[in-house]
Each structure stands twice: as C-alpha cells, then as structure tokens.
Design an enzyme around this catalytic site. Structure first.
Site, mmCIF file in Angstrom:
data_model
loop_
_atom_site.group_PDB
_atom_site.id
_atom_site.type_symbol
_atom_site.label_atom_id
_atom_site.label_comp_id
_atom_site.label_asym_id
_atom_site.label_seq_id
_atom_site.Cartn_x
_atom_site.Cartn_y
_atom_site.Cartn_z
ATOM 1 N N HIS A 96 16.368 -39.699 -4.546
ATOM 2 C CA HIS A 96 15.918 -40.606 -5.607
ATOM 3 C C HIS A 96 14.829 -39.917 -6.454
ATOM 4 O O HIS A 96 14.904 -39.886 -7.686
ATOM 5 C CB HIS A 96 15.394 -41.890 -4.933
ATOM 6 C CG HIS A 96 14.655 -42.846 -5.823
ATOM 7 N ND1 HIS A 96 15.059 -44.135 -6.013
ATOM 8 C CD2 HIS A 96 13.520 -42.716 -6.549
ATOM 9 C CE1 HIS A 96 14.216 -44.761 -6.817
ATOM 10 N NE2 HIS A 96 13.265 -43.916 -7.157
ATOM 11 N N GLU A 97 13.838 -39.327 -5.770
ATOM 12 C CA GLU A 97 12.735 -38.661 -6.485
ATOM 13 C C GLU A 97 13.235 -37.434 -7.247
ATOM 14 O O GLU A 97 12.785 -37.154 -8.354
ATOM 15 C CB GLU A 97 11.619 -38.262 -5.513
ATOM 16 C CG GLU A 97 10.928 -39.436 -4.820
ATOM 17 C CD GLU A 97 10.329 -40.447 -5.792
ATOM 18 O OE1 GLU A 97 9.858 -40.038 -6.878
ATOM 19 O OE2 GLU A 97 10.354 -41.652 -5.485
ATOM 20 N N HIS A 121 14.559 -38.395 -10.599
ATOM 21 C CA HIS A 121 13.479 -38.533 -11.590
ATOM 22 C C HIS A 121 13.079 -37.147 -12.097
ATOM 23 O O HIS A 121 12.945 -36.917 -13.293
ATOM 24 C CB HIS A 121 12.224 -39.146 -10.952
ATOM 25 C CG HIS A 121 12.299 -40.613 -10.666
ATOM 26 N ND1 HIS A 121 12.611 -41.542 -11.621
ATOM 27 C CD2 HIS A 121 12.046 -41.314 -9.530
ATOM 28 C CE1 HIS A 121 12.558 -42.761 -11.080
ATOM 29 N NE2 HIS A 121 12.229 -42.643 -9.818
HETATM 30 ZN ZN LIG Z 1 11.689 -44.100 -8.442
#
Ligand SMILES: [Zn+2]
Length: 378
Positions: A67-68, A71
């Site tokens: 998830h990170e 980003h």
């Molecule tokens: Zn996030």
C-alpha cells in the site's frame, strides 16, 4: 518518524521498521493464533495455529508495505522525492520530502492507497477461491488477508486527514478553493472530528466489555487527532509566512564569538547579557561552529570556567538556509531537522541567524498589526 532498523531499499526508497511495529506484530500473531483462527477453524492443533498466525501477520505487513509503495511510486512518477517508508504500530508512513505542486498530483498520490488495499483484497479473495479445501490453513490465511485488506481500504478512505481519504478530500478542496492552506485546515478539522468519534466508539466498546478492542480503537483515534491537530497548527503557521522571505525574519549580521572564549563569559555577556540563544563561532573570519543554549546546558555549571566555547560548540556540517528562501520553507526545515536555529548563508558568508523564536515573534507582530495570513490568500 525515525525508523529503528532498515529492511532495505526499493528504487532508492529506504524501507524501515519502527520498534513499535514489533509490538503490533506480536499482538496480531498472538490474537490470530489464539483467537481468530481457533474460533473460525477448530481442530487444527496448537502448533499449526501459531505457524499460520505468524505467516498471516507477516503477509499483513507485506500488504501494508505494498500500500505504501503504491503511494511512493505514484509520488516518484509525479516528480516528487520520496525519502523513506516506515512501518509502525498503526500501519505505514510514506515520507515524501517535496510538496505536491498541484491538487491533481496530491489526489493521485492519496487515492492510490485505498485502491491498492481494495485491489489486494480482491486478489487474495480470488486466490482463496482456487483453493479446493475451504477449511485448510492456506484458504484460511488467504480469506483473512482478503478481509483485512478490505478493512484497510475502507478505513483509509474515511475522509479525515491524515488518512488517505482525508488527503483526497484536501486535494479536492485545494482544487475547488484554490488554497492549499484552507484545504488542509478543513480536511484536518474533519480528521479531528473523525478521531473523536473513534475515541467515543472505543469508550462504548470498553463499557460493553471489550476492553482491548476499545482501547485499540481509542488509541487510533488519539493518534489521528494528534496528527490532524499538528497539521492544522503547522498550516496556520505557514499561512502566516506566505510571501515572506528568510531575510525579512532573520537577525541580520549576528555577532560571532571566538572558540577560545570561556563558557562563563559566553553565558554572562551574550546569553544573559544580550539574550542570545545561539551564536556563530568564528576563527579568523571563518565560521567553525555554532554554540547554543542547549550546548551550554549539557556542561555542568562548575565546568563553565574551565571550558571554552570550542569544546562545547556544534561543529559543521551546520544547518543553513539562503536569505532568499521562503520563510515557510525555513520553518519546515526547523521542524524536520529538529533544530532551534539555522545559519543564513549567502555566497559562503554568514548574513544572519534564523531561530524558532524569531519566527514566532514575527508572527506575533503581524498579528498585533492585524495582518492575518488568511487576508492574503493566493
Ligand atoms: Zn495510505
């Protein structure tokens, strides 16, 4: 957040783990091995619960990391710099060192987070469907990961800053209002409201007998509230410095002291006498260090006569800033580097000093004169 140890690097981004992550890892493995899996899938045998529990907890953290990374990769593709990703007790933080230049970039960087978690949930769910035995440890782990990634996606889409949904809200407001400052403060306010709801819900759960579940939700609310509050304050400060250069706030041509000056004289003449909190240290017109109140405090009072400034000063590399830099950027540096002052340097020569105190006094004077930052929105 400083990471406690580094796992490695992905495309130049340092992947680190904060020590609180270990606590979360132990808690999650334990609750899976002794609560969730035995309840959902009775009859496996004790050892197997722990193996599956630990494996599922590791995969959960891999999911948070993915998830990170999403980003981070979007930020990189928009030309921003990403310093590191840190995993900690409440999840992960991606440290993007440069600010988005427009609302669209900000929107894309934020929205990819919850989308990646939802996509992972879908992938784990599909994988679980291919396992023939739906009571097997493999199917149990995959189903759990689908569920937990789905929850992560939904949780992160809540519109309170600093959650991803809050950043999406900020980007949308930024695009419509045209002011990142106002957009940040509104999104952070919504974030604080959301955080208070979490805390209230935690209390209700504790009253209903779920002590640990309630405490956990309460803690998440507390953490979100702090982060949103800090962002709101910082945004207000930065608004006050809009359009202001370092040269307008700094103390120009600061007095310097020699490294041979006794600490006692430094205290009596400069710190107490002139109210200076930090001074450049120069030898033959060359800057060799910086001495501050903090350096003096580390030395016992009895030693002040026996020691000179050169023995206690902070040596180069010193934190510097250009007089032409935006004051709001200098404020960010003071906060990020966790220092009380910056040397203002132009063409290799010291032209001033800029401290947190100088910045606060500048804002105070502006406020007294009725020059509120909000009056000059861009
Ligand atoms: Zn996030």
């Amino acid at each position: 957040m400083e990471s406690s140890f580094t796992l490695g690097r992905v495309r130049g981004i340092k992947i680190g783990v904060h020590y609180t992550w270990l606590l979360a890892f132990v808690l999650i493995s334990w609750s899976l091995a002794s609560g969730y899996f035995p309840r959902q899938y009775p009859g496996w045998g004790g050892g197997l619960y722990w193996t599956v529990g630990v494996a599922a907890a590791l995969m959960l953290f891999a999911s948070v990391l993915a998830h990170e990374l999403c980003h981070a990769f979007v930020a990189l593709s928009r030309g921003l710099q990403v310093r590191d990703i840190t995993l900690f007790i409440f999840g992960g933080v991606t440290n993007i060192t440069s600010e988005s230049e427009n609302a669209r970039d900000e929107f894309l960087i934020a929205v990819v987070g919850p989308l990646s978690s939802l996509a992972l949930a879908g992938a784990f769910w599909l994988a679980a469907q291919t396992v023939p035995n739906d009571r097997s440890p493999l199917d149990a782990s995959l189903s759990y990961l689908a569920l937990v990634n789905f929850s992560l996606g939904v949780f992160n889409i809540l519109p309170g800053f600093p959650l991803d949904g809050g950043r999406v809200l900020r980007a949308v407001l930024w695009g419509t209002l045209g002011s990142i400052g106002r957009a940040t403060r509104i999104a952070a306010l919504v974030g604080q409201g959301l955080a208070l709801l979490f805390i209230a819900y935690g209390f209700v759960q504790i009253l209903e007998g779920d002590f640990f579940g309630g405490l956990w939700i309460g803690f998440i609310g507390w953490f979100l509230n702090n982060a949103a509050d800090a962002t709101r304050r910082q945004s207000r400060l930065q608004e006050g410095f809009r359009g202001v250069k370092v040269s307008q706030v700094m103390q120009a041509e600061p007095l310097s002291v020699s490294p041979g000056l006794p600490v006692r004289v430094l205290v009596d003449d400069h710190i107490l006498g002139r109210g200076a909190r930090a001074l450049p240290v120069a030898l033959d017109g060359r800057i060799v260090g910086l001495v501050s109140l903090t350096d003096v405090k580390r030395l016992p009072t009895a030693e002040w006569d026996r020691n000179a400034v050169g023995a206690i000063m902070t040596r180069p590399p010193l934190k510097t800033v250009s007089p032409r830099e935006e004051a709001s950027r200098a404020l960010q540096l003071l906060i990020d580097q966790d220092v009380n002052q910056l040397l203002v340097v132009e063409d290799g020569a010291i032209v001033g000093m800029l401290s947190r105190g100088d910045m606060m006094r500048f804002l105070q004077r502006r406020e007294e004169l009725g020059l509120d930052g909000d009056a000059r929105r861009r």
